[in-house]
Every structure is written in structure tokens, then in C-alpha cells.
Scaffold this motif. Sequence first.
Motif, mmCIF file in Angstrom:
data_model
loop_
_atom_site.group_PDB
_atom_site.id
_atom_site.type_symbol
_atom_site.label_atom_id
_atom_site.label_comp_id
_atom_site.label_asym_id
_atom_site.label_seq_id
_atom_site.Cartn_x
_atom_site.Cartn_y
_atom_site.Cartn_z
ATOM 1 N N LEU A 268 0.812 -1.231 0.000
ATOM 2 C CA LEU A 268 0.000 0.000 0.000
ATOM 3 C C LEU A 268 0.843 1.279 0.000
ATOM 4 N N PRO A 269 1.848 1.404 0.880
ATOM 5 C CA PRO A 269 2.626 2.651 0.826
ATOM 6 C C PRO A 269 3.391 2.825 -0.475
ATOM 7 N N PHE A 270 3.863 1.710 -1.060
ATOM 8 C CA PHE A 270 4.572 1.832 -2.338
ATOM 9 C C PHE A 270 3.596 2.239 -3.446
ATOM 10 N N LEU A 271 2.385 1.690 -3.394
ATOM 11 C CA LEU A 271 1.376 2.054 -4.391
ATOM 12 C C LEU A 271 1.030 3.543 -4.267
ATOM 13 N N ALA A 272 0.909 4.016 -3.019
ATOM 14 C CA ALA A 272 0.609 5.435 -2.806
ATOM 15 C C ALA A 272 1.734 6.304 -3.357
ATOM 16 N N TYR A 273 2.969 5.878 -3.105
ATOM 17 C CA TYR A 273 4.130 6.619 -3.620
ATOM 18 C C TYR A 273 4.106 6.649 -5.148
ATOM 19 N N ARG A 274 3.873 5.473 -5.750
ATOM 20 C CA ARG A 274 3.901 5.399 -7.216
ATOM 21 C C ARG A 274 2.813 6.272 -7.838
ATOM 22 N N GLU A 275 1.620 6.194 -7.256
ATOM 23 C CA GLU A 275 0.525 7.004 -7.794
ATOM 24 C C GLU A 275 0.851 8.496 -7.706
ATOM 25 N N ALA A 276 1.370 8.896 -6.540
ATOM 26 C CA ALA A 276 1.583 10.325 -6.315
ATOM 27 C C ALA A 276 2.835 10.849 -7.008
ATOM 28 N N PHE A 277 3.906 10.076 -6.985
ATOM 29 C CA PHE A 277 5.190 10.655 -7.410
ATOM 30 C C PHE A 277 5.792 10.028 -8.667
ATOM 31 N N THR A 278 5.160 8.986 -9.193
ATOM 32 C CA THR A 278 5.636 8.448 -10.461
ATOM 33 C C THR A 278 4.663 8.797 -11.579
ATOM 34 N N THR A 279 3.372 8.630 -11.281
ATOM 35 C CA THR A 279 2.385 8.977 -12.310
ATOM 36 C C THR A 279 1.681 10.293 -11.991
ATOM 37 N N TYR A 280 2.040 10.918 -10.877
ATOM 38 C CA TYR A 280 1.574 12.253 -10.499
ATOM 39 C C TYR A 280 0.059 12.345 -10.290
ATOM 40 N N SER A 281 -0.547 11.221 -9.885
ATOM 41 C CA SER A 281 -1.967 11.252 -9.523
ATOM 42 C C SER A 281 -2.032 11.485 -8.015
ATOM 43 N N PHE A 282 -1.863 12.735 -7.630
ATOM 44 C CA PHE A 282 -1.759 13.045 -6.200
ATOM 45 C C PHE A 282 -3.044 12.705 -5.446
ATOM 46 N N GLY A 283 -4.178 12.906 -6.114
ATOM 47 C CA GLY A 283 -5.451 12.637 -5.455
ATOM 48 C C GLY A 283 -5.598 11.170 -5.085
ATOM 49 N N THR A 284 -5.341 10.280 -6.051
ATOM 50 C CA THR A 284 -5.484 8.851 -5.754
ATOM 51 C C THR A 284 -4.380 8.393 -4.793
ATOM 52 N N GLY A 285 -3.194 8.975 -4.924
ATOM 53 C CA GLY A 285 -2.114 8.650 -3.977
ATOM 54 C C GLY A 285 -2.531 9.019 -2.560
ATOM 55 N N GLY A 286 -3.131 10.204 -2.413
ATOM 56 C CA GLY A 286 -3.601 10.635 -1.103
ATOM 57 C C GLY A 286 -4.718 9.739 -0.584
ATOM 58 N N ALA A 287 -5.581 9.280 -1.504
ATOM 59 C CA ALA A 287 -6.687 8.405 -1.098
ATOM 60 C C ALA A 287 -6.154 7.068 -0.579
ATOM 61 N N ILE A 288 -5.158 6.505 -1.286
ATOM 62 C CA ILE A 288 -4.577 5.227 -0.840
ATOM 63 C C ILE A 288 -3.925 5.400 0.532
ATOM 64 N N ALA A 289 -3.178 6.485 0.683
ATOM 65 C CA ALA A 289 -2.504 6.729 1.964
ATOM 66 C C ALA A 289 -3.522 6.944 3.080
ATOM 67 N N SER A 290 -4.611 7.636 2.773
ATOM 68 C CA SER A 290 -5.628 7.887 3.798
ATOM 69 C C SER A 290 -6.312 6.589 4.219
ATOM 70 N N LEU A 291 -6.593 5.730 3.227
ATOM 71 C CA LEU A 291 -7.214 4.448 3.562
ATOM 72 C C LEU A 291 -6.265 3.595 4.405
ATOM 73 N N SER A 292 -4.967 3.643 4.078
ATOM 74 C CA SER A 292 -3.979 2.910 4.882
ATOM 75 C C SER A 292 -3.977 3.446 6.308
#
Lengths: 313, 418
Positions: A268-292
Motif C-alpha cells: 500500500l505505501p509503495f502504491l501510494a508513492y507510485r501514484e503520487a510521485f511516479t504517475t503524479y496522480s496526487f489525489g489517488t495517492g492521497g486516497a490510498i494513503a488515507s485508507l492505509s
Amino acid sequence: MTAPPETTVRPGAEGSVESPAPGRWRRSRVHLGPYLVPAAVVCALLCVYPLVQMGRMAFSDVGPANLIGEWTFSGTENIREVLGSDGFWEATRATGVFTAVLLVVDLTIGYVAAQALARRGRLSSIVLSLMVFVWALPPLVSGSVWKFLLAGDGAINAVLQLVGIGRVDWLSDPSLALWAVSGVAAWASLPFAILIIRGGLLSIPTEVLEAASIDGAGPIRRAVSVVLPLLRPTLMVLVILIVLYAFRSFDFVYVMTSGGPGTVTTTLPFLAYREAFTTYSFGTGGAIASLSMLAVVVLAIPYVLGVRKEEGQ
Amino acid sequence: MLRPRAQAAGAAAIGMLVLSACGDGSDTGSGSADGQQTLTVWTYYTAGGQNDALEQQNALWAESHPDVTIETVQIPFEQLPSKLLATATTQDGPDVVLDNVVVDFPTLASSGVLADLTGYWDGYADKDLFPDSAVWSYEDKVYNVMSYTNLLGLYYNADMLEEAGIEPPETMEEFQAALEQLAPDNEGSVLAESGAPTVEGAWMFMPHLLGQGKDYCTMTEADLTTNLQTVQGWSQDGVIPRETATWDQADAWQAFMSGDYPFGINGNWNLADARGADFTIGTTRFPAGPEGSHVFPGGEAIGIGAFAEDKDLAWQYVEEAWMSQEASLINFEASGQIPTRSDLADDETITSDELVQPFVEAASETGAWPLNQETAAMQTAVGEAHSAVISGQSEPADAARTAIEAVTAAREDGGGSC
């Protein structure tokens, strides 16, 4: 078998012989208040603020173009997108496996090793010093070392081939990679578990164990009926901390596999990182981190309630 | 583990990274009391040749600017864009940055962390010597310029090929035949390439499709499946080791340089390193498909940080230490990176270098990157599919279906353009 007095077995509670009078407590709080301000400010800046921003991100449409400016409120769109994606559930499963490996390794090997190291002596001191060294190693360093050791032409495969066992693709075989990375994370966290359990063991009064022996209890009976029940508060705290650690399982994954092969080790944290900082989908990255974070909060509630209960007693 | 911070950090990586972004030592260039100025340059270079080139180019600059100190900050490849994006919050970043333009340009340009170079570029006397592909614009403003380009090619161990009686392959059919011939005697170590589930793995894989006239915007699920089947065959037949699935380009290069692999797919930035090999190295273009040999143009582009204090000085550095004829040749000789200046195309330093020629030829027949806000997501999806198939996590058809869905969704999210 003689039941131990409860106040003597709580780790760290040995010194709290008597409670201060209510008036003294009030005065202490008044005097201590100003000293808490720096810590509160630092905590607010470095913990609370980023968490609030992360929560806002989870409910906003945030991309590189508006990262600096206003974030458009998007309701639960990011959460729904995350919950509807296969990748999130695969990462949840990977995080679950990761957590389970850490719990099993740290609690079982940790208990056995703590028992062995509970006797004071030169060897115990040396081993404990080495463990502190392992625990203090930055995950990026130890992860890189393990990556080389587990490589196809690494030292571990060289030994396996010497003894007639074929080469094993520790980090690239989809059925092994997650176990290998989890195992390395467990190796890194084991010293902490041993130190905590050992501390708990040392806080058990020897009189209690001697009384159990006089009552005819053997080593196993003593462990099951005396030691483990007395260690329960310590183990409960340890379990919660291991779960928290597992839910931030980022560094070893990042260094050793980049979430691969494919997506096998994407936690989960790696997925959040990838979403936010590799594909720049900050919203979904934040959502994954919030759910975690929500999952961690839910898991931490028993710990907080347990601590309060202990304090109440 | 389990240090006190773990309790809060258990939330996830986002919070942690927000924190890390606050303290990355990104002091921007500034003057000092003794008149000495500092220019901060961010790179993610890891190859020895690239770092040597940077050092020599900085030395060239220092000759004419003894009052300016260049401070180079090495940042891990994957972290550079996120750290650069974080400067939007801190309002403090590098003076000059070398970024992975082919992946990160739409993101960086639109986020406001790069300075508008239009005025500088329009006033640059040599600008007509650079091809359009070297100038990266967003909404009609220039944000990145490229003084060199990097491309993929096929490296081969000439000693091993000679022993096996194999000529350097030019087409995919010849390449496949060579791999099959070499596989029995080189079990699991015939071809060293990157298959990491990232944009790097995608960059290595996509030339298969470019050679068939397909790219990110025209490939179909069937196209992707067919090419992933080829890679699956390589993995199952012992052409590539399974650990290719986690190798980045540096890992793949180290494997090739061990001397155990007859072939390696990698970029021209390794040419300086290749010249020091213990065996004879040859290069040729990426094996051609029915539509020829095509690879994506790569390489870093140079930008000026939006929060640089002295942008004029930063542009001077870009011009003299990177875009000039002298700097471009220094860069080429130290690293093998191909200058984009047209007046160096016939320079003997370049034309007399046999190893670089296939890369120079490839530069004129490159594929087109998707210029879309979500290009990173599109590339990552292909990288993950490639890695999943190599490792055996997914069958080609399943991986292709997942990848095409992700690529299509990302393209639409990014505005649908290509």
C-alpha cells in the motif's frame, strides 16, 4: 501456583509506587504546560499538517498543474476509484502478507531469542550490541546489501549451488519475491522485537518463576501459564508496533524490487508513492494513503484501549 | 524499525514524502559577501561517463567564471521529479536541472517549477543549429532544451559472436535466430536488458512495437500481446534471466559488462564505459522490424528552476557549459552522449567513432513520444506488463489487456492527445 501481584509485572511500572496527590498533579501540569509548546508546535508542523494535507488531497482533484494553487473538491471520487481498482486490493493483500510474515517471525523467533538472551553474560552483551547495529542500519543500506546477496549471482545462490541446490530467483520469481522482501524486513525488525520481549522477560520477578517451579511447573508449563500471560501487555504493544511498521513497508520494496516483478511486491505505501510521485496522480495517492491510515487507526484502537485499561488498573 | 516515528508514519508514504520534500538541501544559487556566487545543478546521473562529462563541462565554465561555484546535487532518478515538484511549495529549488524530459516534461512544465526560457531561447544566436526536437515547449513557452540526445542500441560481445560464427544482427529475425543459437551454451544469459516495472523497462520494450509501425497511441491489445509473447519466449527459453523483471538499465549494463552476455540492449551514455571493457564490444542499431529500426529519443533536457535567484547567470551556464560547440564535444568525448547541434554532425570526433555511429543513425529515425499529461502513467503501465510477463506473474494476453486498459484510461485522463 501463586498468582503474582499485578502491579509488579507491568514493564516500566516498577517505580510508580504511589500516586501523587491531586493537588500536586494540578501544579505539575501548570508548570509543565509551557515546556510542551515546542514539542506541540513541531508535532503540528511535521505530523498534523502533512496528514491534514494528505486528507484534503484524498478528496480533491490534484495534479501537477494545480499542485501549488487551489485544489478542486472532488468528493469521494478518488476513494471510489481506488476501491474499484484491482491494484489497490492486490496491494492490500501484499501488505497483509508482509504484516503476517513480520508478526510470525518477530514474535516466534523474537521470543525464543529473547529467552536465550535473557541470561546476563558477555555473549549476550555481544549479541545484543550486534542486534542494535542491525536495527540502526538504514533500510536503504541493508536493503541494497540484501538485494546483492539475493541476486541471481549473489552470495546466497553461490552457497546454494555449492551444496547442490540450484539457483533460486528470490526477487524475480512471483511466488517468492514478496516472501523474500518480507523476510528481509522481518530480519531488520527482529532486533527490536527481541529487545522489547527481553525487557518484558527481565521485568518478571524471579520469585514468580521460582514459585511456579516449586508448584511443579516445567519449562513449557512455566512459559505457557506464567511467562506468556505476564508478557501479554508487552506483546500486545509489540504486535501493534509491528503492524504499524508493516503498513509503512516502503523502503525495502523501493530498494529491492521497485514493486515488481510486475506488481507482486507493490504494498500500500509503495502504491501510494507510485501514484503520487511516479504517475503524479496526487489525489489517488492521497486516497490510498488515507485508507492505509484508517486501517492503522482501526488496528491501533485496541492498543490505546488496552493501555488505558492498564493505566486504570 | 519501530522507532518512535513509526507510529505516525504508519499512515503511509505520502506524509513521509511530504516531510522529506521539506528538507532536501535545495538552496538556490545566491551571492555571498565575498562576491562568490553559487549555481546549484540537480542531476540524477549515475553512469561514470556522464559524471565525468559534467565535471569537465563545469571546469570549462569555471575557466571563464572563476567567481561562480557550481554545486552539483545528485538525486536518485525516481526522486528527482518529486523533489522538483516539491519546490513549488518551498519556493526554493535548483538554478539548473537536468530532467528526464521524455517522461516528466508535461508534469514539470505545467506545475510551474521550471522557468520560462522563451526569451533566452529566442535571443540565443545558435538556436537555428538545434532541431525542433531539442526544444520542449508547453503552451507556446520553452521550458527545456536538449544539448544532447541518448538512444537505445544493441551492444554485442564481438568475441563471443565471432566464436559462435554470428554476424551482428540487423533485423528482428536475425536477432531471434542469433538468440536461439546462443541460448543452449549461455543458459539464462544471452541478452542483458532492463525489465523493471517502470518507465525504464517500457523504454527498452517499446522499440519492438515501433519497428512494427505502432506506438503508445496506435498499438492494440493484439499488438502488445504478440510482442509480450516474444519476451515471454525469451524468458522461458533461457535468453534472458528471470531477474530481468526487476533490472533497471544500470543493472542490465553491469550484467553485460560482466562479459557473460553476448548481447545487451542499452543506451549510448554507456559508450565511455564500454571502451574500458575486458572484451571487444561492438554496437548496432536496435534490430529492425517490418517498418524499420526505431527507438524513442531520450536523454536529459536542461531547464532553469522557477525559483532560481539569478536566471540570467543560469542561462549563461546553460549556453556555455552545455549548448556550446566546445561543451557538446567535451560531453560526447567523456560520455558518448550525442550532440544535438547540427554543426557537429560531421565533426571528425563523432564520425570517426565507430561505436557511436549506430546511435547517430538512430537519431534520425526516432519514434514519437505521447505528449500527454499522463505520459508517465502510460509508460509505467507498459513497464509493469513487460515485467509481469518476464517473471511469469502474468500471461501475455492478460498483461496486454491490463496495460491497454491503463494506457487508454491514462491517455483520456491526460486530455486524449498523443
